[in-house]
Write an enzyme that holds these catalytic residues in place. Structure first.
Site: not given
Ligand code: ADE
Length: 222
Positions: A113, A164
């Site tokens: 929030e 990668d």
């Protein structure tokens, strides 16, 4: 490297830190990871950490006091403070590489929030892991921790980093294991040939082809 994570939900990290490569890296002293419950830093007698936002409208907002006290407690001259928020810089492999050169990361998990704007002043960098909103920064902190720790020396086979996806802004090439024929789907002949130069050439071509098809934006960055 030392990584300190500030969170309202420390138990979310139990599985993450106690399995697989993270556990091994910790056990082998490649990294030290500590999870701190922000609530323990609250000076409120009920250990409150959030309150209504001024001006109304928003839900509960993380208060500055517990986070400032936690960072004051943990920070040294070697620390880099990361604040996780969807408003941050979008995370990628190049930021992961940059973070590997830090001695100490303090990662603040935001709150769904919102957090008091003054908390931003503590951050050296604000990071978002993508354009979507999570309920808090916990998963994002795990993503960052995982992607950085696997790049540290001795955590995984060093050579595997250069293969990668995203290394040099190229996606990874396809890999196969036994059997050579599975339900009629064949492993490319070149991989069975034992000819390393041809294999390397094929892999590079596949990387470029794949990146062109799936992520042309990466090729433009090269
Ligand atoms: N907190 C909520 N959503 C987030 C995101 N996408 N990245 C980082 N922290 C977040």
């Amino acid at each position: 490297m030392k990584i300190d994570i500030l969170t309202l939900f420390p138990h979310m990290f139990d599985g993450f830190l106690n399995e697989s490569i993270m556990k091994r890296a910790i056990d082998n002293n490649k990294v030290s990871i500590n999870v701190y419950d922000i609530r323990t830093y609250s000076k409120d007698k009920h250990k409150k950490v959030d309150d209504y936002g001024y001006g109304g409208g928003q839900g509960m907002v993380l208060m500055p006091q517990p986070i400032f006290d936690a960072v004051d407690d943990l920070k040294t001259e070697d620390s880099k403070v990361i604040l996780l928020t969807p408003q941050g810089k979008t995370y990628n492999q190049s930021i992961a590489y940059d973070l590997t050169s830090e001695k100490h990361l303090i990662i603040i998990c935001g709150h769904y929030e919102g957090f008091d704007e003054r908390i931003r002043t503590l951050a050296d960098i604000e990071i978002s892991i993508g354009d979507y909103v999570l309920t808090g920064g916990e998963l994002a902190s795990m993503v960052i921790t995982d992607s950085v720790v696997r790049l540290l020396d001795g955590v995984i086979n060093k050579d595997s980093h250069i293969y990668d996806s995203f290394h040099n802004n190229l996606l990874d090439y396809p890999v196969y294991t036994k059997p050579a024929n599975f339900r009629g789907m064949l492993v490319p002949d070149v991989l069975l040939s034992g000819h390393h130069e041809n294999i390397n050439t094929w892999r590079k071509q596949e990387q470029i082809k794949r990146t062109k098809e799936r992520r042309p934006d990466l090729l433009e960055k090269r």
